[in-house]
Design a protein around this motif. Structure first.
Motif, PDB file in Angstrom:
ATOM      1  N   GLY A 246      21.012  22.754 -20.566  1.00  0.00           N
ATOM      2  CA  GLY A 246      22.382  22.272 -20.452  1.00  0.00           C
ATOM      3  C   GLY A 246      23.303  22.879 -21.492  1.00  0.00           C
ATOM      4  N   TRP A 247      22.904  24.029 -22.029  1.00  0.00           N
ATOM      5  CA  TRP A 247      23.720  24.709 -23.048  1.00  0.00           C
ATOM      6  C   TRP A 247      24.672  25.684 -22.351  1.00  0.00           C
ATOM      7  N   THR A 248      25.468  25.169 -21.443  1.00  0.00           N
ATOM      8  CA  THR A 248      26.290  26.016 -20.591  1.00  0.00           C
ATOM      9  C   THR A 248      27.345  26.796 -21.363  1.00  0.00           C
ATOM     10  N   GLU A 249      27.747  26.293 -22.508  1.00  0.00           N
ATOM     11  CA  GLU A 249      28.760  27.004 -23.300  1.00  0.00           C
ATOM     12  C   GLU A 249      28.226  28.307 -23.879  1.00  0.00           C
ATOM     13  N   MET A 250      26.901  28.486 -23.861  1.00  0.00           N
ATOM     14  CA  MET A 250      26.287  29.696 -24.395  1.00  0.00           C
ATOM     15  C   MET A 250      26.013  30.739 -23.317  1.00  0.00           C
ATOM     16  N   MET A 251      26.181  30.355 -22.058  1.00  0.00           N
ATOM     17  CA  MET A 251      25.809  31.244 -20.958  1.00  0.00           C
ATOM     18  C   MET A 251      26.739  32.446 -20.847  1.00  0.00           C
TER      19      MET A 251
ATOM     20  N   ALA B 220      26.788  29.439 -13.911  1.00  0.00           N
ATOM     21  CA  ALA B 220      25.570  28.858 -13.354  1.00  0.00           C
ATOM     22  C   ALA B 220      25.399  29.167 -11.870  1.00  0.00           C
ATOM     23  N   ASP B 221      26.486  29.344 -11.141  1.00  0.00           N
ATOM     24  CA  ASP B 221      26.344  29.616  -9.706  1.00  0.00           C
ATOM     25  C   ASP B 221      25.855  31.033  -9.417  1.00  0.00           C
ATOM     26  N   GLU B 222      25.646  31.841 -10.464  1.00  0.00           N
ATOM     27  CA  GLU B 222      25.088  33.184 -10.283  1.00  0.00           C
ATOM     28  C   GLU B 222      23.623  33.279 -10.731  1.00  0.00           C
ATOM     29  N   LEU B 223      23.007  32.150 -11.068  1.00  0.00           N
ATOM     30  CA  LEU B 223      21.615  32.175 -11.524  1.00  0.00           C
ATOM     31  C   LEU B 223      20.690  32.825 -10.499  1.00  0.00           C
ATOM     32  N   GLU B 224      20.776  32.378  -9.263  1.00  0.00           N
ATOM     33  CA  GLU B 224      19.892  32.894  -8.208  1.00  0.00           C
ATOM     34  C   GLU B 224      20.113  34.382  -7.962  1.00  0.00           C
ATOM     35  N   ALA B 225      21.374  34.803  -7.936  1.00  0.00           N
ATOM     36  CA  ALA B 225      21.677  36.216  -7.691  1.00  0.00           C
ATOM     37  C   ALA B 225      21.091  37.103  -8.787  1.00  0.00           C
ATOM     38  N   HIS B 226      21.198  36.659 -10.036  1.00  0.00           N
ATOM     39  CA  HIS B 226      20.618  37.433 -11.127  1.00  0.00           C
ATOM     40  C   HIS B 226      19.090  37.436 -11.047  1.00  0.00           C
ATOM     41  N   TYR B 227      18.514  36.299 -10.677  1.00  0.00           N
ATOM     42  CA  TYR B 227      17.056  36.237 -10.515  1.00  0.00           C
ATOM     43  C   TYR B 227      16.607  37.208  -9.424  1.00  0.00           C
ATOM     44  N   ASP B 228      17.283  37.173  -8.293  1.00  0.00           N
ATOM     45  CA  ASP B 228      16.872  37.980  -7.138  1.00  0.00           C
ATOM     46  C   ASP B 228      16.881  39.478  -7.433  1.00  0.00           C
TER      47      ASP B 228
ATOM     48  N   PRO C 228       9.821  26.228 -30.134  1.00  0.00           N
ATOM     49  CA  PRO C 228      10.248  25.040 -30.870  1.00  0.00           C
ATOM     50  C   PRO C 228      11.210  24.216 -30.016  1.00  0.00           C
ATOM     51  N   GLU C 229      11.056  22.916 -30.076  1.00  0.00           N
ATOM     52  CA  GLU C 229      11.911  22.026 -29.298  1.00  0.00           C
ATOM     53  C   GLU C 229      13.330  22.014 -29.857  1.00  0.00           C
ATOM     54  N   ALA C 230      14.274  21.812 -28.978  1.00  0.00           N
ATOM     55  CA  ALA C 230      15.669  21.628 -29.364  1.00  0.00           C
ATOM     56  C   ALA C 230      16.291  20.663 -28.360  1.00  0.00           C
ATOM     57  N   PRO C 231      17.136  19.757 -28.821  1.00  0.00           N
ATOM     58  CA  PRO C 231      17.722  18.769 -27.913  1.00  0.00           C
ATOM     59  C   PRO C 231      18.555  19.420 -26.807  1.00  0.00           C
ATOM     60  N   SER C 232      18.401  18.886 -25.620  1.00  0.00           N
ATOM     61  CA  SER C 232      19.166  19.351 -24.465  1.00  0.00           C
ATOM     62  C   SER C 232      20.468  18.566 -24.340  1.00  0.00           C
ATOM     63  N   THR C 233      21.381  19.128 -23.586  1.00  0.00           N
ATOM     64  CA  THR C 233      22.638  18.442 -23.255  1.00  0.00           C
ATOM     65  C   THR C 233      22.814  18.495 -21.733  1.00  0.00           C
ATOM     66  N   PRO C 234      21.915  17.803 -20.997  1.00  0.00           N
ATOM     67  CA  PRO C 234      21.921  17.901 -19.532  1.00  0.00           C
ATOM     68  C   PRO C 234      23.223  17.426 -18.889  1.00  0.00           C
ATOM     69  N   GLU C 235      23.973  16.574 -19.582  1.00  0.00           N
ATOM     70  CA  GLU C 235      25.232  16.084 -19.027  1.00  0.00           C
ATOM     71  C   GLU C 235      26.223  17.224 -18.777  1.00  0.00           C
ATOM     72  N   LYS C 236      26.063  18.329 -19.478  1.00  0.00           N
ATOM     73  CA  LYS C 236      26.974  19.471 -19.289  1.00  0.00           C
ATOM     74  C   LYS C 236      26.752  20.171 -17.947  1.00  0.00           C
ATOM     75  N   LEU C 237      25.599  19.920 -17.324  1.00  0.00           N
ATOM     76  CA  LEU C 237      25.327  20.546 -16.025  1.00  0.00           C
ATOM     77  C   LEU C 237      26.144  19.915 -14.902  1.00  0.00           C
ATOM     78  N   ASP C 238      26.632  18.680 -15.116  1.00  0.00           N
ATOM     79  CA  ASP C 238      27.431  18.014 -14.093  1.00  0.00           C
ATOM     80  C   ASP C 238      28.762  18.724 -13.872  1.00  0.00           C
ATOM     81  N   SER C 239      29.304  19.251 -14.928  1.00  0.00           N
ATOM     82  CA  SER C 239      30.585  19.957 -14.853  1.00  0.00           C
ATOM     83  C   SER C 239      30.547  21.082 -15.887  1.00  0.00           C
ATOM     84  N   PRO C 240      29.764  22.146 -15.589  1.00  0.00           N
ATOM     85  CA  PRO C 240      29.531  23.175 -16.600  1.00  0.00           C
ATOM     86  C   PRO C 240      30.777  23.958 -16.995  1.00  0.00           C
ATOM     87  N   GLU C 241      30.913  24.157 -18.278  1.00  0.00           N
ATOM     88  CA  GLU C 241      31.965  25.014 -18.802  1.00  0.00           C
ATOM     89  C   GLU C 241      31.296  26.249 -19.383  1.00  0.00           C
TER      90      GLU C 241
END
Length: 194
Positions: free
Chosen positions: A93-98, A102-110, A137-150
């Motif tokens: 959920g670290w969308t600010e670092m992307m 996010a809607d291009e994840l599949e295209a990049h994977y393919d 190493p673990e790091a806290p997630s921010t999954p709430e950012k996936l609802d409305s990614p910036e």
């Protein structure tokens, strides 16, 4: 994805492929990438993500070298590792670092599906066989950012190929040719604080 590419990228490649200097180059690249992406993180979470980012970028160096060995260009191999990192950012959920939306994840994977399938890399498991046995190493997630990614650092519309911006600002599809006069000393030194 849109990447930058200059002679220094080729020097790092050569350093990573050279026994005796690989570990110094690897450490410098890990520090550099952690610094860059921690700088893109929400300041409230940047510090707690650094150990995770160190482990992530260390693992992607192995993916980079494997891609080069399989015949991918320097730009393609580097793009593979950036895509893996962006999968990890998305999963946390670290969308600010992307670097791409996010809607291009599949295209990049393919685009690199053959490589990713061969090494068990998926969006959910971004490192696949390149993951360290002990995990990252673990790091806290921010999954709430996936609802409305910036994505303030993302640049969309480059999912169909690797796009490289040269030091002159020219946009080249596929990347540039390796220069003849690569100087590894420009990127490897004991005092390197990349």
């Amino acid at each position: 994805m849109k990447l930058r590419q200059n002679a220094k990228h080729f020097a790092y490649r050569k350093a990573l492929e050279t026994p005796g200097v690989r570990s110094v180059a690897n450490a410098g690249l890990v520090r550099l990438h952690t610094k860059i992406f921690a700088g893109k993180a929400d300041p409230a979470h940047a510090e707690e993500r650094k150990a995770h980012l160190d482990g992530l970028f260390d693992a992607t160096m192995d993916a980079y070298l494997r891609a080069l060995q399989e015949g991918y260009s320097e730009a393609e191999a580097r793009e593979i590792t950036h895509i893996q990192a962006n999968f990890d950012f998305y999963n946390h959920g670290w969308t600010e670092m992307m670097e791409f939306p996010a809607d291009e994840l599949e295209a990049h994977y393919d685009r690199y599906g053959d490589f990713f399938d061969r090494w068990d890399v998926t969006i959910a498991e971004p490192l696949g066989q390149f993951a360290p046995p002990e995990g990252l190493p673990e790091a806290p997630s921010t999954p709430e950012k996936l609802d409305s990614p910036e994505h303030p650092h993302a640049e969309g519309g480059f999912a169909d190929d690797v796009y490289v911006e040269t030091e002159d600002g020219e946009l080249v599809v596929g990347g540039r040719d390796e220069p003849d006069d690569i100087d590894v000393s420009t990127v490897v030194s004991a005092d390197d604080d990349a």
